[in-house]
Each structure stands twice: as C-alpha cells, then as structure tokens.
Design an enzyme around this catalytic site. Structure first.
Site, PDB file in Angstrom:
ATOM      1  N   LYS A 212       2.953   1.277  -7.548  1.00 22.56           N
ATOM      2  CA  LYS A 212       3.804   0.204  -8.065  1.00 22.56           C
ATOM      3  C   LYS A 212       3.079  -0.558  -9.178  1.00 22.56           C
ATOM      4  CE  LYS A 212       6.151  -4.009  -6.703  1.00 22.56           C
ATOM      5  NZ  LYS A 212       6.541  -4.935  -5.641  1.00 22.56           N
ATOM      6  N   GLU A 218      -7.918   3.283  -5.536  1.00 17.60           N
ATOM      7  CA  GLU A 218      -7.914   4.578  -4.857  1.00 17.60           C
ATOM      8  C   GLU A 218      -7.051   5.587  -5.628  1.00 17.60           C
ATOM      9  OE1 GLU A 218      -7.333   1.635  -3.645  1.00 17.60           O
ATOM     10  OE2 GLU A 218      -8.044   1.388  -1.590  1.00 17.60           O
ATOM     11  N   GLY A 273       6.253  -2.706  -1.999  1.00 13.62           N
ATOM     12  CA  GLY A 273       5.650  -1.376  -1.856  1.00 13.62           C
ATOM     13  C   GLY A 273       6.068  -0.694  -0.562  1.00 13.62           C
ATOM     14  N   ARG A 274       6.036  -1.434   0.536  1.00 13.50           N
ATOM     15  CA  ARG A 274       6.343  -0.822   1.841  1.00 13.50           C
ATOM     16  C   ARG A 274       7.838  -0.648   2.066  1.00 13.50           C
ATOM     17  NH1 ARG A 274       3.872  -5.535   1.923  1.00 13.50           N
ATOM     18  NH2 ARG A 274       4.890  -7.386   2.753  1.00 13.50           N
ATOM     19  N   GLU A 359       1.976  -5.240   7.633  1.00 14.93           N
ATOM     20  CA  GLU A 359       1.746  -5.830   6.309  1.00 14.93           C
ATOM     21  C   GLU A 359       2.828  -6.874   6.019  1.00 14.93           C
ATOM     22  OE1 GLU A 359      -0.305  -3.932   2.490  1.00 14.93           O
ATOM     23  OE2 GLU A 359       1.820  -3.420   2.559  1.00 14.93           O
ATOM     24  N   HIS A 390      -0.928  12.311  27.261  1.00 12.72           N
ATOM     25  CA  HIS A 390      -2.170  12.924  27.742  1.00 12.72           C
ATOM     26  C   HIS A 390      -3.395  12.236  27.168  1.00 12.72           C
ATOM     27  CE1 HIS A 390      -0.015  16.125  29.803  1.00 12.72           C
ATOM     28  NE2 HIS A 390       0.859  15.966  28.825  1.00 12.72           N
ATOM     29  N   LYS A 518     -10.328  -6.405  -1.275  1.00 10.87           N
ATOM     30  CA  LYS A 518     -10.366  -5.700  -2.569  1.00 10.87           C
ATOM     31  C   LYS A 518     -11.358  -6.380  -3.502  1.00 10.87           C
ATOM     32  CE  LYS A 518      -5.533  -4.183  -2.648  1.00 10.87           C
ATOM     33  NZ  LYS A 518      -4.244  -4.279  -3.326  1.00 10.87           N
TER      34      LYS A 518
HETATM   35  O1  F6P Z   1      -3.219  -3.141  -0.808  1.00  8.29           O
HETATM   36  C1  F6P Z   1      -1.968  -3.116  -0.249  1.00  8.29           C
HETATM   37  C2  F6P Z   1      -0.948  -2.575  -1.221  1.00  8.29           C
HETATM   38  O2  F6P Z   1      -0.746  -3.478  -2.239  1.00  8.29           O
HETATM   39  C3  F6P Z   1       0.359  -2.242  -0.516  1.00  8.29           C
HETATM   40  O3  F6P Z   1       1.176  -3.335  -0.365  1.00  8.29           O
HETATM   41  C4  F6P Z   1       0.897  -1.175  -1.394  1.00  8.29           C
HETATM   42  O4  F6P Z   1       1.909  -0.427  -0.780  1.00  8.29           O
HETATM   43  C5  F6P Z   1      -0.355  -0.380  -1.674  1.00  8.29           C
HETATM   44  O5  F6P Z   1      -1.380  -1.346  -1.780  1.00  8.29           O
HETATM   45  C6  F6P Z   1      -0.308   0.476  -2.894  1.00  8.29           C
HETATM   46  O6  F6P Z   1      -0.029  -0.276  -4.018  1.00  8.29           O
HETATM   47  P1  F6P Z   1       0.424   0.399  -5.374  1.00  8.29           P
HETATM   48  O7  F6P Z   1       1.712   1.098  -5.114  1.00  8.29           O
HETATM   49  O8  F6P Z   1       0.568  -0.721  -6.350  1.00  8.29           O
HETATM   50  O9  F6P Z   1      -0.644   1.368  -5.774  1.00  8.29           O
END
Ligand code: F6P
Length: 554
Positions: A212, A218, A273-274, A359, A390, A518
């Site tokens: 987003k 990452e 995002g979620r 979240e 199990h 972060k």
């Molecule tokens: O760090 C949490 C977050 O901001 C989530 O809310 C989001 O879904 C995820 O990181 C990934 O964010 P992006 O889609 O901006 O890479």
C-alpha cells in the site's frame, strides 16, 4: 474532522453494568444445564445468511444476557457508526480517512460519493484493469520478455499485502488455473525467496510487488532481490516491464523503484491494509481463479455487507459474533480466541484473522484518547482444527482458563472425499460437544468401573478424567467453500471486528502500535554496522547487537 457524538465510556454504559451483574449471577451455571432446561435453545440460538449457518447455542449466555448484549450494541452506537462507515464518513479519525472496503465490493453501476468523487466508479475502473490483465496472463496474451507464457506468479508483500490473497488462494485452490503457480513471499530474511528463485525460470515468472505504502522495508528488500535476479538472467532493463507489476497507492515510489506505472494497479487511502484483499491487492487471486470468480468473491462479501447493514441485530451474524466475543473477553475473562477450521483449504485463515482482529482492535486507548477501561482484542490463534486436536486441545478441555472457539466446517465436498469428510465433520462437532458438556465424576467413574479398574486406581485417576466442560464455542457451517461463500465469511469477520471496535470505543482502522519497532529497527540496523561502541540502547539490546557483530558470519 467529524467527531463522534460523545458517549460514556463502554464500562459506564447501563448495559455493561447490567451485564456485569448478570455475569456474577450466572457464575455457577453450566451450558449443559441450560440445554437441559430449555429444549428450544438450539432452535433459537442459530442464524444464517449468505451461505453461512451459525450455531451459537454453546455459549455461556442465556436469553437475558443476550438481550443485554444487543442493548450494549445499541448504547455503544453500533448502528450509527455502521451508517457512518457505509456513508463514507471519515470514521478513521486518527488518520482522517474514510473506511470504505465495503465500496470495493459494491456492484459496478452503484454509486458512493465521497468528497465529490464516486468511489465506486474509481473501484470499477481498477477492477476492469485487473480483469484485463489477469485474463491476458491466464490466457497467454501477456508473455515474458522472450515470448514465453507466464507459469509462475510471485506476490511480494507482507501483512495486508500478503495474508488476504494468500489465504484466499489456498482456500480456492480447487478453482485454480492449471498452468499457473502462485507463490507468496513476505519474510525479509531472504530464505523463502532464495529457495523459491532456485526453482523458477525468469523468462516465465511474473512478480507482483504489493505494498500500500511502497515503503515497507521487507517488501522493497525482497523486490530488489527479485529485480536483480531477473536482470541477471534477462540482461536488459526492458524485461522489467514484462515481469514486474505493482499494486500500491504510491505512484511516485513505484516509479522510483523502476516499475512502469502503466503496470501499476492502484487503490486508495480509504482501504486499510488488512481490509484490502478486495482491491487490486487481490490480483494474485484474480490470476489464480480468474476475474469472473473474483467477482463472485466480491459479490459474496457484498451480500454480507448488505446483511450486516440491514439485518436486525438479533439476526445479524457479525453483530452476534462480535457481542459473544466481547462477552467472552470481558465478562468470562477469556484472553484468547481460537479459530479452528475443519477444512484444509482454510489453513491460513487463522493467520489472516490474526492481523484483521489484533491489528484492528489491539488497542488500550479509545478514539477519544481516553483509556478503554476494559479488555479489547483477544489473542487470535489457531490452525486447522483436526491438527489442533492432537496438539493443544488438551488445554482447551482441561486448562485453567476458557478458550472460546470458532469451529468452521464446510458441508459440500467432493464425492471421492466423502469418507474422510465425514470423519473431519464428526470430529469438529464432537469437540464442540465435549468442550461444552464435559464429563462429570460419576460418568468418568462408571467408565472406569466398566473397564474393570480397581477402586483404588479409580480414586487416583478420577480427578484427571473429569472434564469441567462449560467451555464456549460457535460453530459456523459454510454451504461450500467457493469464492462467494469465502467472500461472505471474510466480510463477516471484518464486520465482527468493526462492531467490537465500536463497542470498545477504539479505532479499528489505524495501527500506530507497529511504528516504534520499525523506528528502532532502523537504529539497530545502523548500529550493527558501526565499528565504534554503541550505547544508545539498554544494556540487553546493546549486548545482543554486539554479539551479532562478533558472531554473525556469512
Ligand atoms: O506494519 C504493519 C503494516 O503497515 C500493515 O498494516 C500492512 O498491512 C503491512 O504493514 C504492509 O504494509 P504495505 O502494504 O504498505 O507494505
């Protein structure tokens, strides 16, 4: 910014206070006794909508408690906040944004005006581009730089840009394109991507960089590795345009990364995002199941939106699930909530719901800045129920604290799997029954007598063979696991989360709590490279960084 009408804190609401009294009065009552006393209980305590049947009779609630829970929703302003969300108001107040994942699944041709803009028209335009692109890839019209068909799609994203499409791709694998393999990469440690790249042909691989913000460390790290890998094989920057697309709200960052914005699918800041798997973030799923089936997913979610918007609270699936969840967390003191799907296709559902729920509602401050004053989001956990049985179900049956469970089963199944399906279903229903009913001492003793155990042994074993029962669960039965029903199921949980957020008074649509880690990671990363002494951290953190500097080797 539009402020909510001030209301007392949740715990001051009359219904909350009455529930507190109810809870104390009901302390010794057992669900099994409620069933015995009330033959109509199961008949009354179920509801269904959009291909999902919910049995909530195995909860520690009676009719007066339920009535108070519905009253709580009314006093907390659930109906008003729901109307505000569907109306496009900026209910995400800390970020000054509307919350319109419901607009992502509104039928083309409907309208929803926000700040003079018809958001459904914008949504439909991107949906159309997703349709054209996914069809081209699936049918071989979109090809790699050397003219070969795409065989592998790698989604690089994390959190909401990973969990939704991944969960849905797993759930809907029966509808998958036969010659297109979907992969999901999120971890920054490089291992998953490294292992995957070793199996891929660069000429037939398409990367979706999904973020987003397009600033997530990452995702950008992994995307850069993938980009170098592709260039290393293809030898020309021109190849990027055939092998990289982006899904983002951040056009400049996508362009800076080197992806042609003609190959970018946008969405909007009013999609959390979620809550974004319905947007172009769902592109991997559209590629896997095709645009028509993706539309069915949206239609299923929309049907649940309509149900949530229009059904009376007493028959409203998300409202009922939300209120029972609040009852369990705040009145029965259950700190966690287990998600137990009895269908392998739903094995990523617990992970998806972890982000959705925790979240969103993992907050201790209300939207107005005051302390919540009660417990909010439980720890969501789980995996397929049958494996859980199990592993950790022992604790569910005999542990010291209640773990409410959502059992999720699917009725329709392939004919050739009938025998196995019956076993899975029987186990699911039996677990819910056992958790609720338990086993009393007389029953356990009689079993041991019947097995011929001496009295002395029976006396010694009896405390271990007794199950208190009275452990709450819901059972959700899906008619089938298809795009439509999955859409409805996910929308159901989204709205459940929303209702809980409203009752608790928190903002389910921000996530400031992820920021500090972060920021500190950036500082730690710098300090890991320093040759001089570092002392900007506590002694423990400093020692760990130091150990890394001395011990980590490539
Ligand atoms: O760090 C949490 C977050 O901001 C989530 O809310 C989001 O879904 C995820 O990181 C990934 O964010 P992006 O889609 O901006 O890479």
């Amino acid at each position: 910014m539009n402020q909510p009408a001030p209301r007392p804190s949740t715990t001051q609401l009359p219904a909350w206070q009455a529930l507190r009294a109810c809870c104390e009065a009901a302390a010794g009552r057992h669900i099994a006794d409620e069933f015995a006393a009330d033959p109509g209980r199961a008949e009354r305590m179920h509801t269904e909508a959009c291909g999902i049947f919910l049995d909530y009779a195995k909860n520690r609630v009676d009719a007066p408690t339920l009535a108070l829970l519905f009253q709580l929703a009314r006093e907390a302003g659930v109906a008003e906040q729901r109307a505000a969300m569907f109306g496009g108001e900026r209910i995400n107040r800390t970020e000054g944004r509307a919350v319109l994942h419901v607009a992502l699944r509104m039928p083309a041709g409907s309208t929803l005006m926000v700040d003079g803009d018809d958001v459904v028209a914008d949504v439909t335009a991107v949906r159309e581009r997703v349709r054209r692109f996914s069809t081209a890839v699936r049918e071989g019209g979109w090809r790699g730089h050397d003219g070969r068909r795409i065989t592998d799609v790698v989604n690089i994203g994390i959190g909401g840009s990973d969990l939704g499409p991944q969960m849905a791709c797993e759930a809907l694998r029966d509808f998958a394109h036969r010659e297109l393999r979907l992969h999901f990469i999120s971890n920054v440690d490089g291992i998953a991507l490294d292992r995957l790249l070793g199996t891929l042909d660069p000429g037939t691989t398409l990367f979706i960089v999904a973020s987003k913000t397009f600033t997530t460390q990452e995702t950008l790290t992994n995307a850069n590795v993938a980009r170098r890998w592709l260039l290393g094989h293809a030898g020309s920057e021109a190849a990027i345009a055939r092998h990289f697309v982006a899904v983002s709200t951040n056009t400049e960052a996508v362009a800076r990364f080197g992806i042609d914005t003609a190959n970018m699918f946008g969405f909007w800041d009013w999609v959390g995002g979620r809550y974004s798997m319905w947007s172009a973030i769902g592109l991997p799923l559209a590629l896997q199941i095709g645009a028509e089936r993706f539309d069915e997913l949206l239609a299923g979610a929309h049907a649940m939106d309509v149900h949530f918007r229009d059904a009376p609270f007493e028959h409203n699936l998300p409202v009922i699930l939300a209120l029972l969840g609040i009852w369990n967390v705040d009145f029965l003191d259950a700190p966690t909530q287990l998600i137990a799907p009895y269908h392998q296709g739903l094995h990523r559902l617990p992970a998806y719901l972890q982000q959705l729920d925790m979240e969103s509602n993992g907050k201790s401050v209300r939207s107005d800045g005051h302390a919540v004053g009660c417990h909010t989001s439980p720890v969501i956990w789980g995996e397929t129920g049958i494996n859980g049985q199990h592993a950790y179900f022992q604790m569910l049956h005999q542990g010291t604290r209640p773990v409410p469970v959502d059992f999720i089963g699917v009725l329709e199944h392939p004919a050739h799997l009938h025998a196995q399906h019956r076993i899975a279903f029987a186990n699911m229903v039996a677990q819910a029954e056992a958790l609720m009913r338990g086993k009393r001492a007389a029953e356990a003793a009689a079993e041991m007598h019947a097995a011929g155990l001496p009295q002395e042994r029976i006396d010694a074993l009896l405390p271990h063979r007794v199950f208190a029962g009275n452990r709450p669960s819901n059972t959700l039965l899906l008619d089938r696991l298809d795009p439509r029903t999955l859409g409805a199921l996910i929308a159901l949980y989204e709205h459940r989360t929303f209702v809980q957020g409203v009752v608790w008074g928190v903002n389910p649509f921000d996530q400031w709590g992820v920021e500090l880690g972060k920021q500190l990671a950036g500082r730690v990363l710098e300090d890991m490279d320093r040759s001089t002494d570092i002392n900007a951290h506590d002694a423990s953190t400093t020692a760990l960084i130091d150990r890394y500097r001395r011990g980590a080797r490539a």
